[in-house]
Design a protein around this motif. Structure first.
Motif, short mmCIF file in Angstrom:
data_model
loop_
_atom_site.label_atom_id
_atom_site.label_comp_id
_atom_site.label_asym_id
_atom_site.label_seq_id
_atom_site.Cartn_x
_atom_site.Cartn_y
_atom_site.Cartn_z
N ILE A 130 37.11 -5.69 62.01
CA ILE A 130 38.23 -5.81 62.95
C ILE A 130 39.55 -5.48 62.26
O ILE A 130 40.38 -4.73 62.79
N MET A 131 39.75 -6.04 61.07
CA MET A 131 40.99 -5.78 60.34
C MET A 131 41.13 -4.29 60.02
O MET A 131 42.23 -3.73 60.14
N SER A 132 40.05 -3.65 59.64
CA SER A 132 40.09 -2.22 59.32
C SER A 132 40.51 -1.41 60.54
O SER A 132 41.28 -0.44 60.43
N SER A 133 40.01 -1.80 61.70
CA SER A 133 40.34 -1.07 62.93
C SER A 133 41.76 -1.30 63.39
O SER A 133 42.41 -0.40 63.93
N PHE A 134 42.27 -2.51 63.17
CA PHE A 134 43.60 -2.84 63.66
C PHE A 134 44.70 -2.52 62.66
O PHE A 134 45.88 -2.77 62.94
N LEU A 135 44.34 -1.97 61.51
CA LEU A 135 45.36 -1.45 60.60
C LEU A 135 46.14 -0.32 61.25
O LEU A 135 47.35 -0.18 61.04
N VAL A 136 45.44 0.49 62.03
CA VAL A 136 46.07 1.66 62.65
C VAL A 136 46.51 1.29 64.06
O VAL A 136 46.16 0.25 64.59
N ARG A 137 47.27 2.17 64.68
CA ARG A 137 47.75 1.95 66.04
C ARG A 137 47.32 3.14 66.89
O ARG A 137 48.15 3.97 67.29
N PRO A 138 46.03 3.26 67.19
CA PRO A 138 45.57 4.40 67.99
C PRO A 138 45.87 4.19 69.47
O PRO A 138 46.31 3.12 69.90
N ASP A 139 45.59 5.21 70.26
CA ASP A 139 45.74 5.08 71.71
C ASP A 139 44.59 4.32 72.34
O ASP A 139 44.76 3.73 73.41
N LEU A 140 43.42 4.35 71.70
CA LEU A 140 42.22 3.77 72.30
C LEU A 140 41.48 2.92 71.28
O LEU A 140 41.22 3.36 70.15
N TYR A 141 41.11 1.69 71.69
CA TYR A 141 40.25 0.82 70.90
C TYR A 141 38.90 0.72 71.61
O TYR A 141 38.85 0.37 72.80
N VAL A 142 37.83 1.02 70.89
CA VAL A 142 36.47 0.90 71.42
C VAL A 142 35.80 -0.23 70.67
O VAL A 142 35.61 -0.15 69.45
N ILE A 143 35.43 -1.29 71.39
CA ILE A 143 35.01 -2.53 70.73
C ILE A 143 33.70 -3.00 71.35
O ILE A 143 33.62 -3.24 72.56
N ASP A 144 32.67 -3.13 70.50
CA ASP A 144 31.32 -3.45 70.97
C ASP A 144 30.91 -4.84 70.49
O ASP A 144 30.71 -5.05 69.30
N GLU A 145 30.80 -5.79 71.40
CA GLU A 145 30.36 -7.16 71.11
C GLU A 145 31.08 -7.74 69.88
O GLU A 145 30.44 -8.11 68.89
N PRO A 146 32.39 -7.85 69.92
CA PRO A 146 33.13 -8.24 68.72
C PRO A 146 33.08 -9.73 68.40
O PRO A 146 33.44 -10.14 67.30
N PHE A 147 32.66 -10.56 69.36
CA PHE A 147 32.77 -12.01 69.17
C PHE A 147 31.60 -12.61 68.40
O PHE A 147 31.66 -13.77 68.00
N LEU A 148 30.52 -11.84 68.21
CA LEU A 148 29.34 -12.39 67.55
C LEU A 148 29.66 -12.77 66.11
O LEU A 148 30.10 -11.95 65.31
N GLY A 149 29.44 -14.02 65.77
CA GLY A 149 29.66 -14.48 64.41
C GLY A 149 31.06 -14.96 64.12
O GLY A 149 31.30 -15.60 63.09
N LEU A 150 32.01 -14.67 65.01
CA LEU A 150 33.38 -15.13 64.78
C LEU A 150 33.52 -16.60 65.13
O LEU A 150 32.95 -17.08 66.10
N ASP A 151 34.33 -17.31 64.35
CA ASP A 151 34.64 -18.69 64.67
C ASP A 151 35.70 -18.71 65.79
O ASP A 151 36.29 -17.67 66.11
N PRO A 152 35.93 -19.87 66.41
CA PRO A 152 36.89 -19.92 67.53
C PRO A 152 38.28 -19.40 67.19
O PRO A 152 38.92 -18.74 68.02
N LEU A 153 38.75 -19.67 65.97
CA LEU A 153 40.07 -19.17 65.60
C LEU A 153 40.06 -17.66 65.44
O LEU A 153 41.04 -16.98 65.79
N GLY A 154 38.95 -17.12 64.92
CA GLY A 154 38.83 -15.67 64.79
C GLY A 154 38.80 -14.99 66.15
O GLY A 154 39.41 -13.93 66.36
N ILE A 155 38.08 -15.59 67.11
CA ILE A 155 38.04 -15.05 68.47
C ILE A 155 39.43 -15.04 69.08
O ILE A 155 39.86 -14.05 69.68
N ARG A 156 40.15 -16.15 68.91
CA ARG A 156 41.49 -16.23 69.47
C ARG A 156 42.42 -15.21 68.82
O ARG A 156 43.25 -14.57 69.51
N SER A 157 42.32 -15.03 67.51
CA SER A 157 43.16 -14.04 66.83
C SER A 157 42.88 -12.64 67.36
O SER A 157 43.81 -11.85 67.59
N LEU A 158 41.60 -12.32 67.55
CA LEU A 158 41.25 -11.00 68.08
C LEU A 158 41.80 -10.80 69.49
O LEU A 158 42.41 -9.77 69.80
#
Length: 245
Positions: free
Chosen positions: A147-175
């Motif tokens: 997630i951090m690698s992807s959000f380093l840049v500021r593209p026009d489009l974010y494609v995100i596939d099942e990002p919440f798996l394994g994240l803790d509640p604070l990580g989900i909220r940050s995303l």
């Protein structure tokens, strides 16, 4: 309004004789978060692979910022960033080296990289993990690196596939907070997730895939009208759409 992503009549998959997708169409506009939902095997990941250019459609056209992959491969690929369902990391690179590698791939200025890297490390509570190799990270931490690698840049489009798996509640909220920020800046977001109760609150529109076809689409109120259930949550609407006879 010029759409950031246009998927027009896509039929495709891994075999010419047995396509997974059948005439799939949807779009993502600036400042929109589109939730792509469906059962396992519905075609969500296959659709994403077509958007990324990993698979070529048998029929139909995909455009990012008005261009197809064939017309301008560099412009097409530089316009999006991707967070996969399963973290894909190099065993020999530290967390910080993964981030720097991503920044180099997108031509990010060193000063901008340093600022954003530390901001993301703070936001995802990874400052003390920057020097670690992937083997010393939990699955959730490895997902944070993606997630951090992807959000380093500021593209026009974010494609995100099942990002919440394994994240803790604070990580989900940050995303989710970052997705809201990127939306406000005008980015388009295509988000595939099974966590319907969460994406119901954040997505502007939804694409419902079933057996490789789009069976419904629109905002929550539109889905409710299609189902004839004016107050139903997304979970219930989805169940009614795909449960079968």
């Amino acid at each position: 309004m010029n759409q950031i992503l246009q998927v027009d009549g896509i039929t495709g998959g891994y075999s010419l004789t047995r396509p997974v997708l059948h005439n799939v169409s949807f779009d993502v506009g600036p400042g929109e978060m589109i939730g792509m939902i469906g059962l396992n095997g519905a075609g969500k990941s296959t659709t994403i692979k077509h958007v990324l250019g990993v698979l070529q459609p048998h029929k139909g056209v995909i455009r990012v910022k008005g261009r197809t992959l064939r017309e301008d491969p560099h412009q097409y690929r530089s316009a999006y960033t991707y967070v996969p369902e399963n973290p894909l990391l190099y065993d020999e690179l530290t967390v910080e080296e993964h981030l720097r590698f991503a920044a180099m791939a997108y031509g990010l200025d060193d000063a901008v990289y340093e600022l954003r890297m530390w901001e993301l490390a703070e936001q995802f509570r990874m400052r003390d993990k920057l020097g670690l190799l992937p083997g010393h990270l939990s699955k959730g931490m490895r997902q944070k690196v993606m997630i951090m690698s992807s959000f380093l840049v500021r593209p026009d489009l974010y494609v995100i596939d099942e990002p919440f798996l394994g994240l803790d509640p604070l990580g989900i909220r940050s995303l989710l907070d970052m997705l809201v920020e990127r939306k406000a800046e005008g980015a388009g977001i295509l988000l595939s997730s099974h966590i319907l109760s969460t994406i119901e609150k954040y997505c502007d529109r939804f694409v419902v895939l079933h057996d490789g076809k789009v069976i419904a689409g629109g905002d929550l109120q539109s889905l409710r009208r299609q189902a004839g259930k004016p107050d139903a949550p997304l979970d219930d609407l989805f169940y009614d759409m795909v449960k079968g006879p």
